[in-house]
Scaffold this motif. Structure first.
Motif, PDB file in Angstrom:
ATOM      1  N   ARG A 144      -2.851  -9.295  -9.010  1.00  0.00           N
ATOM      2  CA  ARG A 144      -1.650  -9.775  -9.703  1.00  0.00           C
ATOM      3  C   ARG A 144      -1.536 -11.296  -9.624  1.00  0.00           C
ATOM      4  N   TYR A 145      -1.963 -11.858  -8.499  1.00  0.00           N
ATOM      5  CA  TYR A 145      -1.973 -13.316  -8.388  1.00  0.00           C
ATOM      6  C   TYR A 145      -2.883 -13.920  -9.464  1.00  0.00           C
ATOM      7  N   GLU A 146      -4.059 -13.318  -9.654  1.00  0.00           N
ATOM      8  CA  GLU A 146      -5.001 -13.822 -10.649  1.00  0.00           C
ATOM      9  C   GLU A 146      -4.435 -13.739 -12.066  1.00  0.00           C
ATOM     10  N   ARG A 147      -3.549 -12.774 -12.301  1.00  0.00           N
ATOM     11  CA  ARG A 147      -2.953 -12.605 -13.636  1.00  0.00           C
ATOM     12  C   ARG A 147      -1.714 -13.479 -13.821  1.00  0.00           C
ATOM     13  N   LEU A 148      -0.896 -13.608 -12.775  1.00  0.00           N
ATOM     14  CA  LEU A 148       0.398 -14.275 -12.928  1.00  0.00           C
ATOM     15  C   LEU A 148       0.505 -15.590 -12.159  1.00  0.00           C
ATOM     16  N   GLY A 149      -0.341 -15.783 -11.149  1.00  0.00           N
ATOM     17  CA  GLY A 149      -0.360 -17.044 -10.427  1.00  0.00           C
ATOM     18  C   GLY A 149       0.732 -17.236  -9.396  1.00  0.00           C
ATOM     19  N   SER A 150       1.386 -16.140  -8.958  1.00  0.00           N
ATOM     20  CA  SER A 150       2.438 -16.266  -7.948  1.00  0.00           C
ATOM     21  C   SER A 150       1.820 -16.441  -6.566  1.00  0.00           C
ATOM     22  N   ILE A 151       2.121 -17.577  -5.939  1.00  0.00           N
ATOM     23  CA  ILE A 151       1.556 -17.851  -4.621  1.00  0.00           C
ATOM     24  C   ILE A 151       2.057 -16.858  -3.586  1.00  0.00           C
ATOM     25  N   TRP A 152       3.238 -16.256  -3.840  1.00  0.00           N
ATOM     26  CA  TRP A 152       3.780 -15.264  -2.904  1.00  0.00           C
ATOM     27  C   TRP A 152       2.883 -14.035  -2.832  1.00  0.00           C
ATOM     28  N   ASP A 153       2.288 -13.664  -3.960  1.00  0.00           N
ATOM     29  CA  ASP A 153       1.370 -12.523  -3.942  1.00  0.00           C
ATOM     30  C   ASP A 153       0.159 -12.817  -3.071  1.00  0.00           C
ATOM     31  N   MET A 154      -0.406 -14.019  -3.201  1.00  0.00           N
ATOM     32  CA  MET A 154      -1.590 -14.347  -2.413  1.00  0.00           C
ATOM     33  C   MET A 154      -1.257 -14.434  -0.926  1.00  0.00           C
ATOM     34  N   GLU A 155      -0.116 -15.030  -0.593  1.00  0.00           N
ATOM     35  CA  GLU A 155       0.264 -15.106   0.818  1.00  0.00           C
ATOM     36  C   GLU A 155       0.562 -13.719   1.383  1.00  0.00           C
ATOM     37  N   GLY A 156       1.153 -12.844   0.555  1.00  0.00           N
ATOM     38  CA  GLY A 156       1.375 -11.472   0.990  1.00  0.00           C
ATOM     39  C   GLY A 156       0.070 -10.744   1.225  1.00  0.00           C
ATOM     40  N   ALA A 157      -0.906 -10.962   0.339  1.00  0.00           N
ATOM     41  CA  ALA A 157      -2.217 -10.328   0.492  1.00  0.00           C
ATOM     42  C   ALA A 157      -2.875 -10.758   1.799  1.00  0.00           C
ATOM     43  N   ILE A 158      -2.807 -12.042   2.104  1.00  0.00           N
ATOM     44  CA  ILE A 158      -3.410 -12.548   3.336  1.00  0.00           C
ATOM     45  C   ILE A 158      -2.733 -11.934   4.562  1.00  0.00           C
ATOM     46  N   ALA A 159      -1.409 -11.832   4.527  1.00  0.00           N
ATOM     47  CA  ALA A 159      -0.688 -11.235   5.650  1.00  0.00           C
ATOM     48  C   ALA A 159      -1.098  -9.781   5.854  1.00  0.00           C
ATOM     49  N   HIS A 160      -1.236  -9.024   4.761  1.00  0.00           N
ATOM     50  CA  HIS A 160      -1.629  -7.617   4.871  1.00  0.00           C
ATOM     51  C   HIS A 160      -3.063  -7.483   5.385  1.00  0.00           C
ATOM     52  N   LEU A 161      -3.964  -8.365   4.941  1.00  0.00           N
ATOM     53  CA  LEU A 161      -5.352  -8.294   5.396  1.00  0.00           C
ATOM     54  C   LEU A 161      -5.463  -8.647   6.878  1.00  0.00           C
ATOM     55  N   ARG A 162      -4.685  -9.616   7.312  1.00  0.00           N
ATOM     56  CA  ARG A 162      -4.682  -9.947   8.740  1.00  0.00           C
ATOM     57  C   ARG A 162      -4.170  -8.770   9.566  1.00  0.00           C
ATOM     58  N   GLU A 163      -3.135  -8.120   9.060  1.00  0.00           N
ATOM     59  CA  GLU A 163      -2.603  -6.954   9.771  1.00  0.00           C
ATOM     60  C   GLU A 163      -3.619  -5.824   9.787  1.00  0.00           C
ATOM     61  N   ALA A 164      -4.343  -5.663   8.675  1.00  0.00           N
ATOM     62  CA  ALA A 164      -5.320  -4.570   8.591  1.00  0.00           C
ATOM     63  C   ALA A 164      -6.484  -4.772   9.546  1.00  0.00           C
ATOM     64  N   VAL A 165      -6.934  -5.997   9.693  1.00  0.00           N
ATOM     65  CA  VAL A 165      -8.148  -6.236  10.480  1.00  0.00           C
ATOM     66  C   VAL A 165      -7.862  -6.362  11.971  1.00  0.00           C
ATOM     67  N   SER A 166      -6.633  -6.709  12.335  1.00  0.00           N
ATOM     68  CA  SER A 166      -6.344  -7.028  13.742  1.00  0.00           C
ATOM     69  C   SER A 166      -6.646  -5.884  14.717  1.00  0.00           C
ATOM     70  N   PRO A 167      -6.362  -4.596  14.382  1.00  0.00           N
ATOM     71  CA  PRO A 167      -6.642  -3.550  15.371  1.00  0.00           C
ATOM     72  C   PRO A 167      -8.079  -3.015  15.323  1.00  0.00           C
ATOM     73  N   LEU A 168      -8.893  -3.488  14.392  1.00  0.00           N
ATOM     74  CA  LEU A 168     -10.238  -2.938  14.225  1.00  0.00           C
ATOM     75  C   LEU A 168     -11.216  -3.622  15.171  1.00  0.00           C
ATOM     76  N   SER A 169     -12.045  -2.829  15.807  1.00  0.00           N
ATOM     77  CA  SER A 169     -13.077  -3.386  16.673  1.00  0.00           C
ATOM     78  C   SER A 169     -14.126  -4.087  15.823  1.00  0.00           C
ATOM     79  N   ARG A 170     -14.937  -4.927  16.447  1.00  0.00           N
ATOM     80  CA  ARG A 170     -15.941  -5.703  15.700  1.00  0.00           C
ATOM     81  C   ARG A 170     -17.059  -4.833  15.151  1.00  0.00           C
ATOM     82  N   VAL A 171     -17.159  -3.578  15.598  1.00  0.00           N
ATOM     83  CA  VAL A 171     -18.196  -2.685  15.084  1.00  0.00           C
ATOM     84  C   VAL A 171     -17.618  -1.628  14.143  1.00  0.00           C
ATOM     85  N   HIS A 172     -16.320  -1.730  13.841  1.00  0.00           N
ATOM     86  CA  HIS A 172     -15.710  -0.751  12.937  1.00  0.00           C
ATOM     87  C   HIS A 172     -16.322  -0.906  11.540  1.00  0.00           C
TER      88      HIS A 172
END
Length: 231
Positions: A144-172
């Motif tokens: 959606r950021y690529e289509r509309l250019g809202s920086i809030w979408d990109m910052e939200g995506a980064i926050a979700h990806l950080r949350e997703a990766v934080s509990p995963l082990s390095r071999v997951h």
């Protein structure tokens, strides 16, 4: 119907899947259904139709699977004792995003993001599947950021990806792809805001490149991306 689905998974013979769908259609016509049981059957029916769609690529199956899951959530909402299942909500959102990639309907994109956001709010932190839902939500927000250019979408995506990766082990097995998505998102955000390169980007691309037998597909894109951001 469920037995035929299992036979399809074992044999990959689509005739079992077709017969299972026919059986579900007959069952839907029966009147002696408890609301909860009917809702759960619709969920399973929708999942089977979605499986057939992935097997033979029929867009009609995708539309039908979406209709069935929407109906299932409406049926289950009629009972006060049953809350919305986050995995069912996420499945519907994922199918809408899949249809968006085919038809480029912004309503599907927005509805898919809304449903995945709801699923994240419903699912517990330790429940299996949460990381995949967060990753899918982030990818949709980047789209959606690529289509509309809202920086809030990109910052939200980064926050979700950080949350997703934080509990995963390095071999997951899921970690490299999520890390790569995070590095891509950080790169785009840095370029959009004309910031100096964030060292976190290099770290994530480097990790995504690390050799793992199950993640070779991530290594070449990560290498090329690392070269680009360092130039």
């Amino acid at each position: 119907a469920e037995c035929r689905c299992l036979l399809f998974k074992e044999t990959r013979n689509i005739s079992f899947l077709n017969r299972s769908i026919d059986t579900f259609q007959i069952a839907l016509g029966l009147q002696a259904w408890d609301i909860v049981d009917r809702g759960q059957m619709l969920v399973f029916y929708g999942a089977v139709v979605a499986d057939r769609r992935r097997f033979r690529g029929d867009s009609g199956d995708l539309d039908r699977a979406i209709e069935l899951l929407k109906e299932a959530l409406l049926e289950l909402a009629l009972t006060e004792t049953t809350s919305r299942d986050p995995l069912v909500v996420a499945r519907l959102g994922t199918l809408l995003l899949e249809r968006h990639r085919e038809k480029w309907d912004d309503d599907d994109l927005n509805d898919g993001i809304e449903l995945l956001s709801e699923s994240v709010s419903l699912i517990t932190a330790d429940e299996p599947g949460r990381q995949a839902i967060l990753n899918n939500l982030a990818v949709a927000l980047i789209t959606r950021y690529e289509r509309l250019g809202s920086i809030w979408d990109m910052e939200g995506a980064i926050a979700h990806l950080r949350e997703a990766v934080s509990p995963l082990s390095r071999v997951h097995p899921d970690r490299p792809s999520i890390i790569n998505n995070l590095a891509n998102a950080l790169t785009v955000l840095n370029q959009s805001l004309k910031r100096i390169l964030n060292p976190e980007v290099v770290v994530h691309y480097h990790e995504a490149m690390l050799p793992r037998s199950s993640t070779r597909s991530c290594q070449l894109p990560s290498l090329s991306n690392l070269i680009i951001v360092l130039i």
